[in-house]
Scaffold this motif. Structure first.
Motif, mmCIF file in Angstrom:
data_model
loop_
_atom_site.group_PDB
_atom_site.id
_atom_site.type_symbol
_atom_site.label_atom_id
_atom_site.label_comp_id
_atom_site.label_asym_id
_atom_site.label_seq_id
_atom_site.Cartn_x
_atom_site.Cartn_y
_atom_site.Cartn_z
ATOM 1 N N UNK A 30 0.840 -1.204 0.000
ATOM 2 C CA UNK A 30 0.000 0.000 0.000
ATOM 3 C C UNK A 30 0.873 1.252 0.000
ATOM 4 N N UNK A 31 1.865 1.292 0.900
ATOM 5 C CA UNK A 31 2.713 2.471 1.040
ATOM 6 C C UNK A 31 3.491 2.753 -0.242
ATOM 7 N N UNK A 32 3.944 1.709 -0.924
ATOM 8 C CA UNK A 32 4.773 1.896 -2.116
ATOM 9 C C UNK A 32 4.038 2.642 -3.222
ATOM 10 N N UNK A 33 2.717 2.645 -3.181
ATOM 11 C CA UNK A 33 1.918 3.324 -4.198
ATOM 12 C C UNK A 33 1.514 4.733 -3.784
ATOM 13 N N UNK A 48 2.313 8.659 -2.851
ATOM 14 C CA UNK A 48 3.262 9.748 -3.030
ATOM 15 C C UNK A 48 3.472 10.494 -1.717
ATOM 16 N N UNK A 49 4.510 11.303 -1.661
ATOM 17 C CA UNK A 49 4.735 12.192 -0.515
ATOM 18 C C UNK A 49 3.808 13.386 -0.684
ATOM 19 N N UNK A 50 2.825 13.501 0.216
ATOM 20 C CA UNK A 50 1.827 14.572 0.125
ATOM 21 C C UNK A 50 2.302 15.859 0.789
ATOM 22 N N UNK A 86 2.552 10.336 3.653
ATOM 23 C CA UNK A 86 2.354 9.600 2.405
ATOM 24 C C UNK A 86 0.992 8.915 2.504
ATOM 25 N N UNK A 87 0.008 9.453 1.788
ATOM 26 C CA UNK A 87 -1.316 8.857 1.838
ATOM 27 C C UNK A 87 -1.867 8.860 3.249
ATOM 28 N N UNK A 129 5.876 5.929 12.766
ATOM 29 C CA UNK A 129 4.890 6.039 11.705
ATOM 30 C C UNK A 129 3.531 5.758 12.334
ATOM 31 N N UNK A 130 2.515 6.527 11.964
ATOM 32 C CA UNK A 130 1.175 6.324 12.510
ATOM 33 C C UNK A 130 0.144 6.448 11.388
ATOM 34 N N UNK A 131 -0.983 5.758 11.516
ATOM 35 C CA UNK A 131 -2.017 5.834 10.481
ATOM 36 C C UNK A 131 -3.002 6.967 10.751
ATOM 37 N N UNK A 132 -3.463 7.587 9.682
ATOM 38 C CA UNK A 132 -4.504 8.613 9.762
ATOM 39 C C UNK A 132 -5.549 8.278 8.693
#
Length: 686
Positions: A408-411, A413-415, A424-425, A445-448
């Motif tokens: 998922x992360x590999x797709x 971009x740096x926002x 990133x996403x 790293x944390x999810x949002x």
């Protein structure tokens, strides 16, 4: 729940690269493709975010290869990188040695059995702190006597002929072990740390391909800056960053640009290792017909500092807290391959004629005095396979996140990006840790609003892994763990919400948790390693099992007056000579009755300048004191007369020591020499 469904829901939000780089055969006999595009690696049609770790087969006993590869996988490594040091295999012209610890084919066979892909770094120049960067003495002598025909790192005919022989002999070991054959070799690095010219790179690339290295991708180091312009797409540039460097000539903490290794940044440039930078034009394919593909180089690294060696003049002491923040900063900045140098330390092969390590006086390399034998590198796994608890486990927890969410992360971009923060996403990356300067900082790293099983999840906690419908989180240093599901704050360490289970592990549980074959196992003790060996799950503990006493340790000679440390050819402190060690303090070590198997090590705690251990007069280990103990394989000492030699360190020695070690030296009278303790460190398995 399968991650693929999440990916499909995110695809409209991602700028998908069109087109792939074209190298060698990309399909193996099972029909699985291995490709590279602007984002990174694609295996079987799916983007992946692997983790690469460096280990040098010739610096690790062959009997330990399988176990150490299994432990690297337990740490989250999914690709192995290894140098093929020319001097290790052709010390005498025309006489090739692929035996014992130098048996590359056996190493590759074990990697195949363990399903571990490999990138071969074939030189001819490697560096790796090896004597002359890996160039055998005979080739440097020819270059000196006949520079027209043997100029090193050039297209001189004699040098190219010798390099062709090197490539052919490496390929003879790797034949049948390439990806297209069903083997582990997926990539080849051409040369190392070379300015070019580009024609030299292309000559070596073409030579490697003609020799038989038909692999999915070929690389070079993205440093130092090239002399001239490259041809886009011929070799992938890979990058790096280090928290500190033994090669600096200053005696200061964190000199130069090292603090900037701990910030997020758009540029892939790093002044510490002279990483080149590219213009937008250079990063984009130049062919007008293909401009619509917007094919650019992916952001991949091969040398994130997993640790650092102490040089004689610069005694760096790594805490192990550096590696994970380095990786966080690169991931937040858009990298899709954390590649560690080193991930596993090693020991140099013994050479009676000269050291096998870099020195100030050698004709080629970065010119630093390094230990003759030890190449521990203070890596996540040290030269004996011992875990550096901070580096190994902190990065392991991050790597498990990448194993489960990397696709998922590999797709993404740096926002947004600033020094300490990047997004990133649906993932936020943060770091304000800086070695020595801010060691109380944190990295995470944390999810949002991360989608999972039909829910949106935000957390003040780090994602660790998922198994089925269960999500596991781990605490973030200095942060109260909180989790929101569908914008509602939930409480408790374990709870369920309509088809979703959330488990918040404690810090102790996180250190003990290992995901193996889609199951979660917990080690008996934090700091232990769990890995899979065939069908067995092995737990490994490193433990001091015996202290040596007066019956085992007998001092036979006091040290002479400490030597005045001279400056070497590179105008930094020069390491002691063999003659200097004749004036060292000497202890005889009686190891009769002590364990001497491959799972037992002498642990020598001392303070001073340098230490050496001899077995029947042969040097088996040496150490430049930086505050950490010296380890020696008991199997190297079995049945032999063992001697420990330690040199005192003068208070005015022009060497760099960190704060704690510098205080010990400053508080000594005129010099520092202490043998504090010798014990047996054992590897216990359950």
């Amino acid at each position: 729940m399968k991650l693929l469904s999440i990916l499909f829901s995110l695809l409209p939000l991602c700028a998908m690269a069109q087109g792939t780089f074209s190298f060698g055969t990309k399909t193996n006999p099972q029909g699985v493709t291995f490709e590279v595009d602007s984002r990174g690696f694609i295996v079987g049609g799916k983007h992946i975010l692997p983790v690469m770790g460096e280990i040098h087969y010739a610096r690790v006993p062959a009997a330990e290869w399988k176990r150490e590869i299994q432990k690297m996988r337990a740490g989250g490594i999914t690709i192995i990188a290894t140098y093929c040091f020319w001097i290790h295999h052709e010390a005498t012209e025309g006489q090739w040695d692929w035996s014992g610890n130098k048996d590359l084919r056996r190493f590759l066979q074990i990697c195949k059995e363990e399903n571990m892909p490999v990138v071969l770094r074939v030189g001819p120049f490697c560096h790796g702190e090896v004597y002359q960067g890996g160039f055998p003495v005979w080739i440097t002598e020819k270059a000196e006597a006949d520079p027209k025909n043997y100029k090193l790192r050039s297209t001189a005919p004699g040098f190219l002929a010798a390099t062709k022989s090197l490539y052919e002999n490496i390929f003879a070991q790797a034949k049948g072990m390439l990806w297209k054959d069903g083997g582990p070799v997926v990539g080849v690095q051409i040369e190392n740390e070379c300015r070019g010219p580009w024609g030299y790179y292309m000559t070596l690339r073409d030579m490697a391909i003609k020799t038989g290295f038909d692999v999915p991708f070929m690389t070079r180091t993205g440093w130092p800056k090239l002399n001239g312009t490259e041809e886009f797409g011929k070799l992938l540039p890979l990058y790096g960053d280090y928290a500190d460097g033994f090669w600096d000539r200053t005696l200061d903490d964190m000199p130069g640009e090292y603090p900037k290794a701990f910030i997020m940044k758009e540029q892939r440039i790093n002044a510490n290792i002279a990483t080149e930078t590219f213009s937008k034009k250079e990063l984009t394919e130049g062919d007008d017909k293909a401009k619509n593909s917007s094919l650019t180089y992916p952001y991949l690294t091969c040398e994130l500092g997993g640790g650092m060696m102490p040089a004689y003049h610069r005694r760096i002491n790594m805490s192990g807290d550096e590696a994970m923040p380095l990786a966080i900063c690169k991931l937040g900045s858009g990298s899709n391959l954390p590649g560690y140098y080193m991930y596993h330390g090693g020991t140099n092969p013994y050479c009676a004629e000269h050291t096998m390590a870099e020195t100030q006086a050698t004709k080629v390399t970065n010119y630093n005095d390094m230990p003759y034998m030890s190449y521990d590198f203070q890596a996540p796994l040290g030269e004996m396979g011992q875990p550096n608890l901070n580096a190994f486990h902190q990065t392991r927890l991050l790597h498990q996140f990448l194993a489960d969410w990397g696709e998922m992360l590999s797709l993404m971009d740096v926002d947004s990006l600033s020094d300490h923060y990047a997004r990133r996403g649906c993932f936020e990356f943060y770091n304000d840790y800086v070695r020595i300067l801010n060691e109380d900082g944190k990295a995470y790293v944390r999810p949002v609003d991360m989608p999972f099983n039909g829910h949106s999840i935000t957390a003040d906690a780090q994602p660790f892994c998922f198994i089925g419908n269960t999500l596991y989180f781990i605490p973030i240093k200095g942060m109260t763990p909180r989790i929101w599901i569908d914008n509602k704050l939930v409480s408790g360490a374990k709870f369920q919400v309509s088809g979703l289970e959330i488990v918040l592990l404690t810090s102790d549980e996180a250190m003990r948790a290992f995901k193996i074959d889609d199951k979660l196992y917990f080690a008996k003790k934090a700091g232990n390693i769990m890995y899979k060996d065939g069908e067995k799950i092995v737990e490994e503990e490193w433990k001091v099992t015996k202290k040596l006493g007066s019956k085992n340790i007998r001092k036979v000679k006091d040290a002479a007056a400490p030597r005045i440390v001279p400056m070497g050819t590179q105008k930094v402190a020069a390491m002691p000579t063999n003659e200097d060690f004749e004036k060292a303090a000497v202890w005889n070590l009686n190891i009769k009755g002590l364990p001497t198997g491959s799972d037992a090590f002498l642990k020598i705690d001392y303070a001073g300048d340098c230490a050496r251990v001899y077995a029947d007069g042969k040097l088996v280990m040496d150490n430049f004191w930086n505050g950490k103990p010296m380890l020696v394989r008991m199997s190297d000492l079995a049945g032999k007369n063992v001697e420990l030699r330690i040199l005192p360190l003068r208070k005015d020695a022009p060497i760099y020591l960190q704060k704690t070690q510098k205080a010990l030296l400053d508080n000594s009278k005129e010099s520092l020499l202490k043998l504090e303790d010798i014990s047996i460190l054992s590897v216990l398995t359950y």
